[in-house]
Motif scaffolding. Sequence first.
Motif, PDB file in Angstrom:
ATOM      1  N   THR A 196      41.113  42.030  36.498  1.00 23.95           N
ATOM      2  CA  THR A 196      41.137  43.268  37.279  1.00 23.95           C
ATOM      3  C   THR A 196      39.835  43.353  38.066  1.00 23.95           C
ATOM      4  N   CYS A 197      39.755  44.368  38.938  1.00 21.59           N
ATOM      5  CA  CYS A 197      38.481  44.679  39.586  1.00 21.59           C
ATOM      6  C   CYS A 197      37.439  44.911  38.491  1.00 21.59           C
ATOM      7  N   ARG A 198      36.250  44.345  38.664  1.00 20.47           N
ATOM      8  CA  ARG A 198      35.229  44.400  37.617  1.00 20.47           C
ATOM      9  C   ARG A 198      34.346  45.636  37.689  1.00 20.47           C
ATOM     10  N   HIS A 199      34.518  46.506  38.694  1.00 25.75           N
ATOM     11  CA  HIS A 199      33.732  47.737  38.694  1.00 25.75           C
ATOM     12  C   HIS A 199      34.076  48.512  37.428  1.00 25.75           C
ATOM     13  N   PRO A 200      33.075  49.062  36.722  1.00 30.04           N
ATOM     14  CA  PRO A 200      33.350  49.753  35.457  1.00 30.04           C
ATOM     15  C   PRO A 200      34.439  50.805  35.597  1.00 30.04           C
ATOM     16  N   GLY A 201      35.472  50.677  34.765  1.00 28.76           N
ATOM     17  CA  GLY A 201      36.556  51.648  34.740  1.00 28.76           C
ATOM     18  C   GLY A 201      37.700  51.373  35.687  1.00 28.76           C
ATOM     19  N   CYS A 202      37.567  50.419  36.611  1.00 28.71           N
ATOM     20  CA  CYS A 202      38.623  50.164  37.585  1.00 28.71           C
ATOM     21  C   CYS A 202      39.659  49.210  36.976  1.00 28.71           C
ATOM     22  N   THR A 203      40.948  49.449  37.274  1.00 37.34           N
ATOM     23  CA  THR A 203      42.014  48.632  36.697  1.00 37.34           C
ATOM     24  C   THR A 203      42.892  47.978  37.758  1.00 37.34           C
ATOM     25  N   ARG A 261      44.524  45.231  39.746  1.00 33.51           N
ATOM     26  CA  ARG A 261      44.745  43.841  39.352  1.00 33.51           C
ATOM     27  C   ARG A 261      43.956  42.879  40.234  1.00 33.51           C
ATOM     28  N   ALA A 262      43.541  41.763  39.625  1.00 35.37           N
ATOM     29  CA  ALA A 262      42.735  40.779  40.349  1.00 35.37           C
ATOM     30  C   ALA A 262      43.493  40.210  41.538  1.00 35.37           C
ATOM     31  N   GLY A 263      44.818  40.163  41.445  1.00 39.32           N
ATOM     32  CA  GLY A 263      45.592  39.648  42.562  1.00 39.32           C
ATOM     33  C   GLY A 263      45.449  40.474  43.828  1.00 39.32           C
ATOM     34  N   TRP A 264      45.041  41.733  43.674  1.00 44.23           N
ATOM     35  CA  TRP A 264      44.839  42.613  44.831  1.00 44.23           C
ATOM     36  C   TRP A 264      43.351  42.787  45.145  1.00 44.23           C
ATOM     37  N   ALA A 265      42.490  42.024  44.466  1.00 48.15           N
ATOM     38  CA  ALA A 265      41.050  42.209  44.611  1.00 48.15           C
ATOM     39  C   ALA A 265      40.437  41.107  45.471  1.00 48.15           C
ATOM     40  N   ASP A 266      39.239  41.405  45.994  1.00 50.36           N
ATOM     41  CA  ASP A 266      38.463  40.419  46.733  1.00 50.36           C
ATOM     42  C   ASP A 266      37.577  39.651  45.745  1.00 50.36           C
ATOM     43  N   LEU A 267      37.230  38.422  46.106  1.00 48.21           N
ATOM     44  CA  LEU A 267      36.250  37.643  45.342  1.00 48.21           C
ATOM     45  C   LEU A 267      34.902  37.833  46.033  1.00 48.21           C
ATOM     46  N   ASP A 268      33.963  38.471  45.324  1.00 43.15           N
ATOM     47  CA  ASP A 268      32.707  38.874  45.950  1.00 43.15           C
ATOM     48  C   ASP A 268      31.522  38.183  45.286  1.00 43.15           C
ATOM     49  N   CYS A 316      32.705  37.652  41.316  1.00 37.74           N
ATOM     50  CA  CYS A 316      33.516  38.552  40.501  1.00 37.74           C
ATOM     51  C   CYS A 316      34.557  39.210  41.388  1.00 37.74           C
ATOM     52  N   CYS A 317      35.602  39.707  40.755  1.00 35.48           N
ATOM     53  CA  CYS A 317      36.680  40.382  41.477  1.00 35.48           C
ATOM     54  C   CYS A 317      36.317  41.856  41.685  1.00 35.48           C
TER      55      CYS A 317
END
Length: 504
Positions: free
Chosen positions: A408-415, A417-424, A441-442
């Motif tokens: 998932t997105c790695r920002h604390p508390g965010c859910t 999914r990694a498939g919808w996230a950027d690789l930063d 990280c995603c």
Amino acid sequence: MPVDPVPSPWELVDPDPAPGLDEPLSDWLPVRRSASAAAGLLGQIVAAEAQLAALRAELVMDLAVARPAPVDPLPGGEGAGPTGPAGVSEFVPDELAAVQNCSRAAAVTLLEHAEVLTTLLPGTFGLLRRGRLDWARARAIAAEVAATGRETDPAVIAGMEAAVLPRAGELSVRGLREAVRAELLARDAAAADRRRQQRARGADVTVRPVGDGMSEFRVLMPHAEARACRDAADQHARAAKEAGDIRPLGLLRTGAVADLILRPWQERPSVTAHLTVVAPLAALTPAGFLSSGAARPAAFIQPGTAGPIGEVDGEPITAAHLRELLTRFDALGLRAPAGGTLDIAITDRTGRLLALTSPTELGRLARHGCPDHPDTACGCPVLGPPGPVDRYRPSAGQYRFTKARDRTCRHPGCTVRAGWADLDHVLAHADGGETSCENLCCLCRRHHRLKTFAPGWQHTMSDDGVLTVLTPSGVTRISRPPGYRVLTEPPPPPLDPADDPPPF
């Protein structure tokens, strides 16, 4: 609403010496309390909680006012919009979520309720500040007003408040919400019709895991259609019951819903799916074959000691369940979904991702072993994370590995999914950050923008993927990869291989 004044709970005891912040509040009170004294204190706690909730709402608005929106909109920004008061930075809910240690959705709701109470509901907020209306009922009123939208005429809200507040303490929370809704509808029926049409456009189908391999399948739809669907499922279930099916009626209803939607008797177009099995080494390897990270058989695990667990597509499973899955394809277990793909994520005792592989690659490595020492048991690792690349864009292997690690997105508390996230890049590539799994990280698009454009935020990540986020107000939050465990006990000693035969 006439209510007797509530005495302060601190008037009942001598506050000196007061307990510290890490001591229970009951240390302020006598050890033994009568039932009437306990009941009186409970009432005072409800009033104190209401006053604290009012103070929290004021502090939330103070934080929001201290974070004005930029004069020039941020690239790709959405502005404050529906997530905060006008003129306030769109990232206030994210900072509030970090300060409160809650999800962003909860922070958005708290900010919305705080704004409504302090600006649109003076009567409700006044009672809350004095402890004469509990937080649950004040929040219920604020939630119903917030649902009407910012365009609601303040006179409509004032009329509703005058009609509802005198009896608010006599109603249940649900009854109070219904009363507020009715009063608002009576004063502005046209707005109620607009809201109904808006909600209909937001209809959706969602799934929420509830544990033990079960999930809630939820459908938001117009009430009449929802009742009709439930009645249809009930009729099918009762027909099966009358035909002699002995299973519980609720189970028959869920089966009827699944059959009516999936129609297993019909030919359906193929669907591509991707499945990831998380396989801890301690759950897969005989304990005697491991050195420091050995897992003991179930018979040797002391009660209360955490054993290794696996995971399939985000849902945790036991080691025994994992072994059952892995024995189903060839020598190692699970088969890929029809028309889909399968990855196996290898983790250590802490849940740290060691390697990501496919069944084909795993079989090839098992056959050929180390390419540098093909004829000896050298112990060289043949699986590991992809290495760094000398460019900005990550490699395909880094994408696969990082998204399998983060999920998932790695920002604390965010859910998200990694498939919808950027690789930063945690440390920006322009500032010397390398393109490696230890620096990637995603992040969902919102939190990617927050990290890039919001002033005052700081992000750092350790080699094992633990992300540390510091807010502009100085609050630190930790985001560990899903499945990461902080070990509090030393690893057990290795066993003789004969005591723990291979699971496959």
